[in-house]
Motif scaffolding. Structure first.
Motif, PDB file in Angstrom:
ATOM      1  N   GLU A  34       0.915  -1.188   0.125  1.00 22.45           N
ATOM      2  CA  GLU A  34       0.173   0.042   0.198  1.00 22.45           C
ATOM      3  C   GLU A  34       0.951   1.311  -0.115  1.00 22.45           C
ATOM      4  OE1 GLU A  34      -2.521   1.906   3.263  1.00 22.45           O
ATOM      5  OE2 GLU A  34      -3.416   0.174   2.687  1.00 22.45           O
ATOM      6  N   ALA A  35       0.623   2.071  -1.002  1.00 21.42           N
ATOM      7  CA  ALA A  35       1.465   3.086  -1.015  1.00 21.42           C
ATOM      8  C   ALA A  35       0.784   4.330  -1.448  1.00 21.42           C
ATOM      9  CB  ALA A  35       2.777   2.880  -2.157  1.00 21.42           C
ATOM     10  N   GLU A  36       1.287   5.414  -1.209  1.00 23.97           N
ATOM     11  CA  GLU A  36       0.375   6.804  -1.681  1.00 23.97           C
ATOM     12  C   GLU A  36       1.623   7.861  -2.315  1.00 23.97           C
ATOM     13  OE1 GLU A  36      -0.284   9.758   2.155  1.00 23.97           O
ATOM     14  OE2 GLU A  36      -1.977   7.942   1.740  1.00 23.97           O
ATOM     15  N   GLY A  37       1.858   8.011  -3.421  1.00 25.39           N
ATOM     16  CA  GLY A  37       2.723   9.000  -4.129  1.00 25.39           C
ATOM     17  C   GLY A  37       4.048   8.499  -3.724  1.00 25.39           C
ATOM     18  N   ASP A  38       4.923   9.779  -3.430  1.00 29.66           N
ATOM     19  CA  ASP A  38       6.282   9.339  -2.903  1.00 29.66           C
ATOM     20  C   ASP A  38       6.626  10.527  -1.937  1.00 29.66           C
ATOM     21  OD1 ASP A  38       8.652   8.212  -2.564  1.00 29.66           O
ATOM     22  OD2 ASP A  38       9.515   8.707  -4.430  1.00 29.66           O
ATOM     23  N   LEU A  39       7.411  10.016  -0.793  1.00 34.48           N
ATOM     24  CA  LEU A  39       7.890  10.748  -0.222  1.00 34.48           C
ATOM     25  C   LEU A  39       9.633  10.704   0.148  1.00 34.48           C
ATOM     26  CD1 LEU A  39       5.604  10.009   2.874  1.00 34.48           C
ATOM     27  CD2 LEU A  39       5.450  12.238   1.544  1.00 34.48           C
ATOM     28  N   PHE A  40      10.229  11.698   0.520  1.00 30.91           N
ATOM     29  CA  PHE A  40      11.801  11.465   0.869  1.00 30.91           C
ATOM     30  C   PHE A  40      12.076  11.463   2.196  1.00 30.91           C
ATOM     31  CE2 PHE A  40      11.138  11.904  -3.661  1.00 30.91           C
ATOM     32  CZ  PHE A  40      12.234  11.328  -4.188  1.00 30.91           C
ATOM     33  N   ILE A  41      12.967  10.729   2.801  1.00 30.57           N
ATOM     34  CA  ILE A  41      13.372  10.841   3.972  1.00 30.57           C
ATOM     35  C   ILE A  41      14.983  10.838   4.032  1.00 30.57           C
ATOM     36  CG2 ILE A  41      11.429   9.799   5.201  1.00 30.57           C
ATOM     37  CD1 ILE A  41      12.708   6.845   5.134  1.00 30.57           C
ATOM     38  N   TYR A  42      15.703  11.328   5.143  1.00 28.29           N
ATOM     39  CA  TYR A  42      16.839  11.445   5.322  1.00 28.29           C
ATOM     40  C   TYR A  42      17.278  10.282   6.411  1.00 28.29           C
ATOM     41  CZ  TYR A  42      21.584  13.260   5.224  1.00 28.29           C
ATOM     42  OH  TYR A  42      23.128  13.503   5.290  1.00 28.29           O
ATOM     43  N   THR A  43      18.030   9.319   5.675  1.00 25.58           N
ATOM     44  CA  THR A  43      17.884   7.840   6.589  1.00 25.58           C
ATOM     45  C   THR A  43      19.133   7.077   6.026  1.00 25.58           C
ATOM     46  OG1 THR A  43      17.009   6.183   7.667  1.00 25.58           O
ATOM     47  CG2 THR A  43      16.548   6.405   5.272  1.00 25.58           C
ATOM     48  N   ASP A  44      19.545   6.064   6.937  1.00 24.55           N
ATOM     49  CA  ASP A  44      20.584   5.084   6.551  1.00 24.55           C
ATOM     50  C   ASP A  44      19.427   3.865   5.925  1.00 24.55           C
ATOM     51  OD1 ASP A  44      22.068   2.507   6.438  1.00 24.55           O
ATOM     52  OD2 ASP A  44      23.312   3.287   7.928  1.00 24.55           O
ATOM     53  N   LYS A  45      19.508   3.731   4.604  1.00 22.91           N
ATOM     54  CA  LYS A  45      18.805   2.734   3.846  1.00 22.91           C
ATOM     55  C   LYS A  45      18.748   1.277   4.318  1.00 22.91           C
ATOM     56  CE  LYS A  45      17.134   1.910  -0.681  1.00 22.91           C
ATOM     57  NZ  LYS A  45      17.198   2.411  -2.147  1.00 22.91           N
ATOM     58  N   LYS A  46      20.035   0.929   4.308  1.00 23.84           N
ATOM     59  CA  LYS A  46      20.317  -0.512   5.159  1.00 23.84           C
ATOM     60  C   LYS A  46      20.004  -0.623   6.264  1.00 23.84           C
ATOM     61  CE  LYS A  46      24.603  -3.243   5.623  1.00 23.84           C
ATOM     62  NZ  LYS A  46      25.923  -3.362   5.932  1.00 23.84           N
ATOM     63  N   ARG A  47      20.142   0.168   7.163  1.00 24.81           N
ATOM     64  CA  ARG A  47      19.437  -0.030   8.639  1.00 24.81           C
ATOM     65  C   ARG A  47      18.043   0.045   8.650  1.00 24.81           C
ATOM     66  NH1 ARG A  47      23.746  -2.406  10.476  1.00 24.81           N
ATOM     67  NH2 ARG A  47      25.618  -1.093  10.655  1.00 24.81           N
ATOM     68  N   LEU A  48      17.587   0.946   8.045  1.00 24.63           N
ATOM     69  CA  LEU A  48      16.071   0.907   7.939  1.00 24.63           C
ATOM     70  C   LEU A  48      15.329  -0.244   7.292  1.00 24.63           C
ATOM     71  CD1 LEU A  48      13.460   2.407   8.542  1.00 24.63           C
ATOM     72  CD2 LEU A  48      13.780   3.717   6.392  1.00 24.63           C
ATOM     73  N   SER A  49      16.086  -0.759   6.369  1.00 25.76           N
ATOM     74  CA  SER A  49      15.484  -1.979   5.545  1.00 25.76           C
ATOM     75  C   SER A  49      15.779  -3.259   6.531  1.00 25.76           C
ATOM     76  CB  SER A  49      16.565  -2.357   4.325  1.00 25.76           C
ATOM     77  OG  SER A  49      16.284  -1.358   3.355  1.00 25.76           O
TER      78      SER A  49
END
Length: 154
Positions: A34-49
């Protein structure tokens, strides 16, 4: 733990995680996105994954029938994005919800793992500048969300 932050498309992250887990979610469960549009975050993609993967693994472990949903949304009236994993699993009692992020807490003492997963996830998310939100009803399922500030660039 080392963190390397960069601008990240939430839609792209969720799409990648969805594709990676399609074959890992048991076939008797409905796995959706489930997704709506797109957003950007400033993060460590590997850790968040790693955190989202832990949520998905737990959802598979505690959901015998029904569905698992991976998604994200912009929290209305805020500058925050929520990336979530929702399931129709066994859910958590109010007492369990208070303890679930404690080190060594295990909902099922016979299940695999040391009970460190959600405690570590909480530490990672706090280091990323966010928080974990939990919504659960015993016997009805749970929704674990990582809530992070939307990145405006700059």
């Amino acid at each position: 733990m080392k963190f390397e932050k960069e601008s990240c498309s939430v839609k792209e992250l969720v799409d990648d995680l969805y594709l990676a887990h399609q074959l890992l979610v048991p076939t008797h469960l409905r796995f959706s996105k489930e997704a709506e549009g797109d957003l950007f975050i400033y993060t460590d993609k590997k850790r968040l994954s790693q955190v989202i993967t832990n949520f998905l693994t737990n959802a598979c472990k505690f959901t015998n029938s029904g569905y698992i949903k991976l998604g994200f949304k912009h929290l209305r009236g805020t500058d925050e994005a929520a990336i979530f994993v929702e399931d129709s699993g066994i859910g958590l009692s109010e007492e369990e919800q208070e303890k679930v992020f404690s080190r060594f807490f295990k909902q099922d003492e016979f299940s695999q793992g040391a009970g460190l997963g959600l405690s570590i996830c909480q530490g990672i998310v706090q280091n990323l500048g966010g928080r974990i939100a939990l919504s659960s009803k015993l016997g009805k399922g749970s929704r674990f969300s990582v809530v992070l500030p939307v990145y405006k660039g700059g």
